[in-house]
Design a protein around this motif. Structure first.
Motif, mmCIF file in Angstrom:
data_model
loop_
_atom_site.group_PDB
_atom_site.id
_atom_site.type_symbol
_atom_site.label_atom_id
_atom_site.label_comp_id
_atom_site.label_asym_id
_atom_site.label_seq_id
_atom_site.Cartn_x
_atom_site.Cartn_y
_atom_site.Cartn_z
ATOM 1 N N ARG A 80 10.801 53.081 20.029
ATOM 2 C CA ARG A 80 9.405 53.476 20.264
ATOM 3 C C ARG A 80 9.056 53.469 21.749
ATOM 4 O O ARG A 80 8.371 54.358 22.232
ATOM 5 C CB ARG A 80 8.482 52.528 19.494
ATOM 6 C CG ARG A 80 7.010 52.881 19.638
ATOM 7 C CD ARG A 80 6.126 51.814 19.053
ATOM 8 N NE ARG A 80 6.291 50.585 19.803
ATOM 9 C CZ ARG A 80 6.459 49.396 19.273
ATOM 10 N NH1 ARG A 80 6.510 49.257 17.980
ATOM 11 N NH2 ARG A 80 6.584 48.332 20.030
ATOM 12 N N GLU A 81 9.545 52.491 22.484
ATOM 13 C CA GLU A 81 9.220 52.395 23.905
ATOM 14 C C GLU A 81 10.031 53.356 24.771
ATOM 15 O O GLU A 81 9.605 53.696 25.870
ATOM 16 C CB GLU A 81 9.434 50.966 24.405
ATOM 17 C CG GLU A 81 8.439 49.984 23.858
ATOM 18 C CD GLU A 81 7.011 50.266 24.317
ATOM 19 O OE1 GLU A 81 6.818 50.668 25.473
ATOM 20 O OE2 GLU A 81 6.104 50.090 23.478
ATOM 21 N N ASN A 82 11.206 53.795 24.306
ATOM 22 C CA ASN A 82 12.052 54.636 25.140
ATOM 23 C C ASN A 82 12.016 56.116 24.777
ATOM 24 O O ASN A 82 12.590 56.931 25.497
ATOM 25 C CB ASN A 82 13.494 54.124 25.108
ATOM 26 C CG ASN A 82 13.608 52.869 25.933
ATOM 27 O OD1 ASN A 82 13.279 52.853 27.100
ATOM 28 N ND2 ASN A 82 14.059 51.804 25.310
ATOM 29 N N ILE A 83 11.353 56.491 23.696
ATOM 30 C CA ILE A 83 11.227 57.914 23.351
ATOM 31 C C ILE A 83 10.495 58.689 24.450
ATOM 32 O O ILE A 83 10.959 59.762 24.843
ATOM 33 C CB ILE A 83 10.543 58.081 21.975
ATOM 34 C CG1 ILE A 83 11.498 57.686 20.866
ATOM 35 C CG2 ILE A 83 10.027 59.493 21.763
ATOM 36 C CD1 ILE A 83 12.638 58.651 20.639
ATOM 37 N N PRO A 84 9.366 58.200 24.998
ATOM 38 C CA PRO A 84 8.721 58.972 26.076
ATOM 39 C C PRO A 84 9.628 59.157 27.296
ATOM 40 O O PRO A 84 9.631 60.235 27.903
ATOM 41 C CB PRO A 84 7.485 58.142 26.429
ATOM 42 C CG PRO A 84 7.199 57.352 25.218
ATOM 43 C CD PRO A 84 8.528 57.062 24.588
ATOM 44 N N LYS A 85 10.410 58.137 27.645
ATOM 45 C CA LYS A 85 11.358 58.280 28.756
ATOM 46 C C LYS A 85 12.407 59.336 28.427
ATOM 47 O O LYS A 85 12.793 60.126 29.282
ATOM 48 C CB LYS A 85 12.075 56.954 29.031
ATOM 49 C CG LYS A 85 11.231 55.890 29.633
ATOM 50 C CD LYS A 85 12.086 54.658 29.823
ATOM 51 C CE LYS A 85 11.262 53.450 30.154
ATOM 52 N NZ LYS A 85 12.067 52.249 30.259
ATOM 53 N N GLY A 86 12.876 59.321 27.193
ATOM 54 C CA GLY A 86 13.889 60.281 26.771
ATOM 55 C C GLY A 86 13.371 61.709 26.763
ATOM 56 O O GLY A 86 14.062 62.632 27.193
ATOM 57 N N VAL A 87 12.147 61.894 26.287
ATOM 58 C CA VAL A 87 11.552 63.238 26.277
ATOM 59 C C VAL A 87 11.401 63.753 27.698
ATOM 60 O O VAL A 87 11.749 64.900 27.998
ATOM 61 C CB VAL A 87 10.193 63.224 25.530
ATOM 62 C CG1 VAL A 87 9.438 64.518 25.746
ATOM 63 C CG2 VAL A 87 10.402 62.967 24.051
ATOM 64 N N GLN A 88 10.889 62.915 28.589
ATOM 65 C CA GLN A 88 10.733 63.329 29.986
ATOM 66 C C GLN A 88 12.085 63.630 30.624
ATOM 67 O O GLN A 88 12.224 64.596 31.371
ATOM 68 C CB GLN A 88 10.006 62.236 30.785
ATOM 69 C CG GLN A 88 9.628 62.648 32.175
ATOM 70 C CD GLN A 88 8.685 63.844 32.174
ATOM 71 O OE1 GLN A 88 7.736 63.888 31.413
ATOM 72 N NE2 GLN A 88 8.971 64.817 33.013
#
Length: 131
Positions: A80-88
């Motif tokens: 949950r915390e690393n999905i935004p980093k992965g998308v970016q």
């Protein structure tokens, strides 16, 4: 059970984040989401099958089930915390803003950070914790 958390959630999410994509939506990432759900189902199914097969007493079963639930909550918190980093990261790779160096991954959690999170008393993943 713990080894599976390093193989699928950490390595799988890292691999997913390093594949360039111009469009990231729920429909384009549906196979990865299905794999994650299948992983969670297997993480519950196989330990329970083992418990019933070995006919362990209730105290052992309770400990294994609680540990399994803790692992699933930790894995979900990490993802949950690393999905935004992965998308970016996926979008930056597709636009040519970011170049992947094999030895260095900028702003991606290391294995040490992941393992520390798995043993620290928190269900919220952060890249660094106060010590």
């Amino acid at each position: 059970m713990f080894i599976s958390t390093i193989i699928f959630p950490y390595a799988g999410l890292k691999l997913w984040a390093h594949i360039a994509s111009k469009n990231v939506s729920i429909w384009t990432e549906l196979p990865y989401l299905a794999g994650y759900i299948a992983y969670l189902m297997c993480l519950f199914y196989f330990p329970l099958k083992f418990l019933f097969y070995m006919k362990l007493n209730s105290a052992c079963s309770f400990v294994i089930t609680c540990e399994n639930t803790r692992l699933i909550m930790k894995v979900h918190g990490f993802i949950r915390e690393n999905i935004p980093k992965g998308v970016q990261r996926k979008l930056d790779l597709s636009q040519g803003i970011l170049v992947v160096n094999p030895g260095k991954t900028q702003s991606w959690p290391s294995v040490e950070q992941f393992i520390y999170y798995m043993f620290c008393p928190s269900f919220l993943y952060r890249d660094s914790y106060p010590r």
